[in-house]
Design an enzyme around this catalytic site. Structure first.
Site, PDB file in Angstrom:
ATOM      1  N   GLU A 212      15.907  34.645 132.062  1.00 39.05           N
ATOM      2  CA  GLU A 212      16.655  35.866 131.760  1.00 39.05           C
ATOM      3  C   GLU A 212      15.955  36.675 130.671  1.00 39.05           C
ATOM      4  O   GLU A 212      15.837  37.899 130.755  1.00 39.05           O
ATOM      5  CB  GLU A 212      18.071  35.487 131.318  1.00 39.05           C
ATOM      6  CG  GLU A 212      19.012  36.666 131.164  1.00 39.05           C
ATOM      7  CD  GLU A 212      20.415  36.229 130.795  1.00 39.05           C
ATOM      8  OE1 GLU A 212      21.195  37.097 130.368  1.00 39.05           O
ATOM      9  OE2 GLU A 212      20.730  35.022 130.928  1.00 39.05           O
ATOM     10  N   ALA A 245      22.468  34.397 123.563  1.00 33.92           N
ATOM     11  CA  ALA A 245      21.543  35.383 123.005  1.00 33.92           C
ATOM     12  C   ALA A 245      20.139  34.983 123.440  1.00 33.92           C
ATOM     13  O   ALA A 245      19.820  33.794 123.530  1.00 33.92           O
ATOM     14  CB  ALA A 245      21.643  35.431 121.489  1.00 33.92           C
TER      15      ALA A 245
END
Length: 555
Positions: A212, A245
């Site tokens: 990601e 995160a």
């Protein structure tokens, strides 16, 4: 008389045999001794020759037509090779919602050309995320079906069969147990298989946080025009999602292999640090704060008194728990019936920031590397410029800060918001959901604690920018996944040399190959049937009076 007659008969027989033998010979070997008296022997060889010539001519014409059709397909109708629009679909299975992206792109000079605007890009997001269907996996089919219908309305029907659709689930799904993940993915695969798009089971998966982060880095540098250029001039990415995160940037610092990613674009190779910090997204961190508050394990966030009043420093003064918030916290609550009476909003930005830092440092004592910034995870020193996306951007925008605002500006805005009375905040932003409005005090403190207190970015540093798009291109990791996948496939095809055009044409347009093979075969069969139909049917009879064979045509 009898003898004479017998001899005469023998003589006549011999004479007849003499007359008949040449004819028999001509029938068996007409090429060697043709006779004008036999229609059969005169026409048979010419018929064979004419038929062979006809078949050869038709076969040649068929091949020529096939080649012309192939050329036409390559130059015009097979426009994938000449820049006509292709499509691809990517579904982002996020933690708070599921978004479908429909991309249009072209291949020019062997390279993909992307334009993420107008007819070349469309997206739709539906709530909730796939992970919300953990207890009812079949329920995920409703939103997925609606998203697929949206995509089918953007892709021409004739191109559905060659348009790839992929589903990539992220942090929300990563939090679920593997059996639950597979049940939800199984439902997704069933929907996508029946969508009409090109799909394979392995194209629906839960991607790693590292992937990601890399995809987000790819789209950011593509949008900034630095992808394919000098690695030292690229821009790093710091994402703040709901559940996790991500930090991704080019680093020359030696690092453990589990944090290192190498990707190539063109002739340039990039060595990246990429990691996803699961449970450190904004919403997950806020829930950690609530958990520590309720369990009384976090001294800076919880100030118990004899009356067991719990103070949340990240809630603006005057805030009272509503029914929805109590329901959200029910899984963390030990004494649900007393929560409303024992809760108190502190509205203290400094204490909130300290509480956020404690959450980020949780696990530092378990660090097995030379340096750990967040939890027990290795993080090299940040270098170069960075874009802070997602909740970084949303928080900055809410406070009216510019793209290049300093972190010191975020501190000032957070202090004002946290110290304001809740009733006044509700009047200023009546359109916001109460739960979303409440989070901005914590968010402002968490951002400063993450970027400055943890990752070491100075409060007045201009290297960091808050953005969710660069120019007119959204900084969405799904776009990066599409860019990298398409670029990789295109380069692989180009590496195959002269067969690239053949693969591109026939893999994407299988009907072209069918036509190319089918047209010559069909024409040859038709010619064969016509010649068979037109071929004269001959009958050979023996004429007793004339003492010879006669070949006649049968209609």
């Amino acid at each position: 008389m009898r003898r004479s007659h017998a001899r005469s008969r023998v003589k006549n027989s011999s004479s007849s045999k003499s007359d008949m033998d040449p004819i028999k010979f001509q029938i068996r070997s007409g090429n060697r001794a043709p006779s004008s008296s036999s229609t059969y022997t005169l026409t048979k060889p010419n018929s064979k020759h004419a038929k062979s010539n006809l078949l050869l001519t038709v076969g040649s014409i068929s091949v020529v037509l096939g080649v012309l059709f192939l050329c036409y397909s390559i130059l015009f109708s097979g426009g994938n090779l000449r820049g006509s629009l292709r499509y691809s679909v990517v579904i982002d299975g996020g933690s708070t919602g599921t978004r479908i992206h429909v991309f249009g792109y072209r291949i020019e000079s062997g390279k993909p050309v992307f334009e993420f605007r107008g007819a070349n890009y469309a997206s739709l997001k539906l709530h909730p995320g796939l992970s919300a269907f953990a207890d009812d996996p079949d329920g995920a089919s409703v939103s997925l079906t609606e998203l697929v219908e949206f995509a089918k309305g953007r892709v021409p029907k004739g191109m559905w069969i060659e348009t790839e659709v992929r589903l990539m689930a992220t942090a929300g799904m990563r939090l679920l147990e593997l059996p639950v993940q597979e049940k939800i993915l199984g439902v997704a695969r069933r929907v996508l298989k029946s969508s009409g798009f090109l799909f394979r089971d392995e194209w629906a998966s839960v991607i790693s946080g590292s992937d990601e982060g890399v995809y987000a880095w790819v789209v950011a540098n593509f949008a900034l025009g630095s992808l394919g250029g000098d690695p030292l001039k690229t821009t790093g990415i710091v994402e703040l999602g709901g559940a996790s995160a991500q930090v991704t940037f080019v680093s020359s610092e030696p690092m453990p292999p589990e944090f290192s990613r190498t990707i190539s674009f063109g002739n340039v190779t990039y060595n990246l640090y990429s990691h996803s910090f699961l449970h450190f997204g904004q919403n997950a961190a806020h829930d950690k704060l609530w958990g520590s508050l309720l369990s009384r394990d976090h001294n800076s966030a919880v100030e118990p008194t004899r009356e067991k009043i719990f103070t949340d420093p990240c809630a603006p003064k005057g805030y009272n728990l509503d029914a929805n918030t109590q329901k959200h916290l029910s899984g963390l609550l030990a004494e649900e019936s007393r929560l409303s009476d024992s809760f108190q909003a502190g509205g203290n930005y400094s204490q909130c920031r300290s509480a956020a830092l404690t959450i980020l440092q949780d696990g530092n004592e378990k660090c097995s590397y030379q340096h750990c910034s967040i939890g027990s995870t290795f993080t090299p020193k940040l270098r170069g410029r960075f874009l802070a996306t997602e909740n970084f951007f949303y928080t900055s925008k809410f406070f009216g800060l510019g793209e290049k605002a300093w972190l010191s500006n975020m501190i000032s805005a957070g202090e004002r918001f946290c110290g304001e009375d809740w009733s006044k905040l509700r009047v200023k932003d009546p359109s916001l959901h109460e739960e979303d409005l409440l989070r901005y005090c914590f968010s402002s403190a968490y951002i400063v604690s993450l970027l400055h207190d943890t990752l070491g970015i100075p409060l007045d540093d201009e290297r960091i920018g808050y953005a969710n798009q660069a120019g007119d291109i959204p900084l969405d990791w799904a776009l990066g996944a599409f860019i990298q996948q398409t670029a990789t496939e295109t380069s692989q095809h180009a590496a195959s040399g002269n067969l690239h055009w053949f693969h591109a044409l026939f893999s994407n347009h299988p009907k072209t190959l069918h036509y190319l093979i089918g047209i010559p075969i069909l024409m040859t069969v038709l010619v064969y049937l016509v010649t068979k139909w037109r071929k004269p049917q001959l009958k050979t009879i023996y004429d007793l009076e004339k003492g010879r064979y006669i070949v006649t045509r049968i209609r």
